[in-house]
Enzyme design. Structure first.
Site, PDB file in Angstrom:
ATOM      1  N   LYS A   1     -44.094 -65.755  73.290  1.00 54.06           N
ATOM      2  CA  LYS A   1     -43.385 -65.520  74.552  1.00 54.06           C
ATOM      3  C   LYS A   1     -43.799 -64.156  75.112  1.00 54.06           C
ATOM      4  O   LYS A   1     -43.534 -63.118  74.515  1.00 54.06           O
ATOM      5  CB  LYS A   1     -41.871 -65.556  74.336  1.00 54.06           C
ATOM      6  CG  LYS A   1     -41.331 -66.912  73.904  1.00 54.06           C
ATOM      7  CD  LYS A   1     -41.493 -67.943  75.011  1.00 54.06           C
ATOM      8  CE  LYS A   1     -40.738 -69.237  74.706  1.00 54.06           C
ATOM      9  NZ  LYS A   1     -41.138 -69.878  73.447  1.00 54.06           N
TER      10      LYS A   1
ATOM     11  N   HIS B   1      -8.449 -65.604  99.897  1.00 58.68           N
ATOM     12  CA  HIS B   1      -9.544 -66.170  99.108  1.00 58.68           C
ATOM     13  C   HIS B   1      -9.071 -67.151  98.036  1.00 58.68           C
ATOM     14  O   HIS B   1      -9.830 -67.464  97.114  1.00 58.68           O
ATOM     15  CB  HIS B   1     -10.356 -65.046  98.473  1.00 58.68           C
ATOM     16  CG  HIS B   1     -10.943 -64.093  99.475  1.00 58.68           C
ATOM     17  ND1 HIS B   1     -11.872 -64.483 100.416  1.00 58.68           N
ATOM     18  CD2 HIS B   1     -10.707 -62.764  99.699  1.00 58.68           C
ATOM     19  CE1 HIS B   1     -12.201 -63.445 101.165  1.00 58.68           C
ATOM     20  NE2 HIS B   1     -11.518 -62.392 100.754  1.00 58.68           N
TER      21      HIS B   1
ATOM     22  N   PRO C   1     -18.612 -63.085  86.398  1.00 57.83           N
ATOM     23  CA  PRO C   1     -17.995 -63.431  85.108  1.00 57.83           C
ATOM     24  C   PRO C   1     -19.030 -64.011  84.149  1.00 57.83           C
ATOM     25  O   PRO C   1     -19.762 -64.930  84.498  1.00 57.83           O
ATOM     26  CB  PRO C   1     -16.947 -64.482  85.497  1.00 57.83           C
ATOM     27  CG  PRO C   1     -16.647 -64.211  86.931  1.00 57.83           C
ATOM     28  CD  PRO C   1     -17.951 -63.748  87.526  1.00 57.83           C
ATOM     29  N   GLU C   2     -19.108 -63.443  82.957  1.00 56.35           N
ATOM     30  CA  GLU C   2     -20.032 -63.918  81.940  1.00 56.35           C
ATOM     31  C   GLU C   2     -19.234 -64.610  80.840  1.00 56.35           C
ATOM     32  O   GLU C   2     -18.043 -64.871  81.002  1.00 56.35           O
ATOM     33  CB  GLU C   2     -20.881 -62.749  81.436  1.00 56.35           C
ATOM     34  CG  GLU C   2     -21.715 -62.123  82.552  1.00 56.35           C
ATOM     35  CD  GLU C   2     -22.619 -61.006  82.100  1.00 56.35           C
ATOM     36  OE1 GLU C   2     -22.814 -60.840  80.884  1.00 56.35           O
ATOM     37  OE2 GLU C   2     -23.143 -60.282  82.963  1.00 56.35           O
TER      38      GLU C   2
ATOM     39  N   ARG D   1     -16.390 -64.569  97.218  1.00 49.72           N
ATOM     40  CA  ARG D   1     -17.773 -64.815  97.648  1.00 49.72           C
ATOM     41  C   ARG D   1     -18.132 -66.300  97.682  1.00 49.72           C
ATOM     42  O   ARG D   1     -19.192 -66.683  98.171  1.00 49.72           O
ATOM     43  CB  ARG D   1     -18.742 -64.050  96.743  1.00 49.72           C
ATOM     44  CG  ARG D   1     -18.515 -62.539  96.796  1.00 49.72           C
ATOM     45  CD  ARG D   1     -19.497 -61.773  95.939  1.00 49.72           C
ATOM     46  NE  ARG D   1     -20.848 -61.848  96.477  1.00 49.72           N
ATOM     47  CZ  ARG D   1     -21.902 -61.250  95.921  1.00 49.72           C
ATOM     48  NH1 ARG D   1     -21.745 -60.545  94.806  1.00 49.72           N
ATOM     49  NH2 ARG D   1     -23.096 -61.356  96.456  1.00 49.72           N
TER      50      ARG D   1
ATOM     51  N   LYS E   1     -20.965 -70.898  80.641  1.00 42.54           N
ATOM     52  CA  LYS E   1     -20.035 -70.228  81.554  1.00 42.54           C
ATOM     53  C   LYS E   1     -19.183 -71.230  82.341  1.00 42.54           C
ATOM     54  O   LYS E   1     -18.600 -70.882  83.372  1.00 42.54           O
ATOM     55  CB  LYS E   1     -20.808 -69.328  82.520  1.00 42.54           C
ATOM     56  CG  LYS E   1     -21.586 -68.212  81.826  1.00 42.54           C
ATOM     57  CD  LYS E   1     -22.338 -67.373  82.842  1.00 42.54           C
ATOM     58  CE  LYS E   1     -23.228 -66.346  82.157  1.00 42.54           C
ATOM     59  NZ  LYS E   1     -23.989 -65.531  83.135  1.00 42.54           N
TER      60      LYS E   1
ATOM     61  N   ARG F   1     -32.566 -57.687  88.598  1.00 40.07           N
ATOM     62  CA  ARG F   1     -31.361 -57.233  87.899  1.00 40.07           C
ATOM     63  C   ARG F   1     -31.567 -55.809  87.401  1.00 40.07           C
ATOM     64  O   ARG F   1     -32.652 -55.452  86.950  1.00 40.07           O
ATOM     65  CB  ARG F   1     -31.042 -58.145  86.708  1.00 40.07           C
ATOM     66  CG  ARG F   1     -30.792 -59.605  87.060  1.00 40.07           C
ATOM     67  CD  ARG F   1     -29.487 -59.783  87.803  1.00 40.07           C
ATOM     68  NE  ARG F   1     -29.145 -61.185  87.952  1.00 40.07           N
ATOM     69  CZ  ARG F   1     -28.370 -61.872  87.126  1.00 40.07           C
ATOM     70  NH1 ARG F   1     -27.871 -61.282  86.051  1.00 40.07           N
ATOM     71  NH2 ARG F   1     -28.093 -63.139  87.342  1.00 40.07           N
TER      72      ARG F   1
END
Length: 274
Positions: free
Chosen positions: A150, A90, A2-3, A109, A57, A259
């Site tokens: 950067k 769960h 979830p973002e 999880r 988040k 990722r």
């Protein structure tokens, strides 16, 4: 995982049921999450809920004594259910309310977290966070100033919560595609104009996802048990070897910091030359 849009969708879904309601008691079936569930949460009795907020988040549930800080982890979700609804495998935590409703936390999880904090200013998990991406503070001038010198690639840079919170892998991929910027370019290569385009793309993709209830790829559910529908609007994320919806060229993928990164060579421009 979830973002930001998924967490904001959850916040909006549970807020009307929690604010003004009385938390009768909490049931903790499994304390072994990413960090052990705070002992204080287990002892809460007859506490009014004052507000439900979000920072990055994290869901922030305000009570008279302090705050419950919830992170959904990799697979967590919160739902509003009737008290008599049987728990499943769960379902690790219930907040039981006086009106017979339950806020149920499900996390296959168990990478999520339920923490307690009397003052958010002292919370270690909220310290050192960057601006909210939908705030006025996150703008082209800010991003351009932060990009100077950067050497890190743009996509993992955008995912750094010290730069800006809540721009996770899905939305970083989608915003870079929308901006026409290759994900492996150095952050320092961004021009002021590109920063303006990129900031607008980030705000647009996050806002649109929130409107669609977030993105459900596997586990995420809204507070009413429905999936998020933004997955139907993804242009590149998860679409390796499929045709680009804009130009028809093949979507490709590379790994950045463990990722998956997705891009279209025709629609995006920059470093990748292999």
């Amino acid at each position: 995982m979830p973002e930001l849009p998924e967490v904001e969708t959850s916040r909006r879904g549970i807020e009307p049921h929690l604010v003004g309601n009385i938390l009768h008691y909490a049931i903790v079936r499994n304390s072994k999450l990413r960090w052990p569930v705070s002992e204080k949460i287990k002892t809460l009795l007859d506490e009014p809920i004052l507000s439900v907020k979000r920072r990055a988040k994290y869901l922030l549930i305000e009570l008279n004594q302090g705050w419950i800080i919830v992170h959904l982890g990799m697979s967590g979700s919160v739902r509003i259910l009737p008290e008599e609804q049987p728990e499943e495998k769960h379902d690790h935590i219930d907040l039981v309310f006086r009106d017979g409703k339950v806020l149920r936390y499900t996390d296959p999880r168990r990478f999520g977290a339920w923490l307690w904090c009397e003052d958010l200013a002292t919370s270690s998990v909220l310290a050192h966070l960057g601006p909210e991406p939908l705030s006025a503070q996150f703008n082209a001038q800010y991003l351009y100033q932060q990009s100077k010198n950067k050497k890190i690639a743009i996509k993992p840079w955008l995912m750094d919560n010290k730069l800006v919170v809540g721009v996770g892998n899905i939305y970083a991929n989608e915003a870079l595609f929308s901006s026409g910027i290759m994900p492996d370019r150095k952050a320092s290569s961004l021009t002021e104009q590109e920063c303006d385009v990129l900031v607008n793309a980030i705000k647009t993709v996050l806002t649109r996802s929130i409107e669609q209830g977030g993105t459900t790829l596997k586990d995420f559910l809204q507070s009413d048990g429905k999936p998020g529908y933004f997955a139907q609007e993804l242009f590149v994320y998860g679409r390796k070897d499929k045709a680009c919806l804009i130009c028809g060229h093949t979507i490709e993928s590379i790994k950045q910091g463990q990722r998956s990164t997705f891009f279209c060579r025709h629609c995006q421009h920059g470093e990748i030359t292999d």
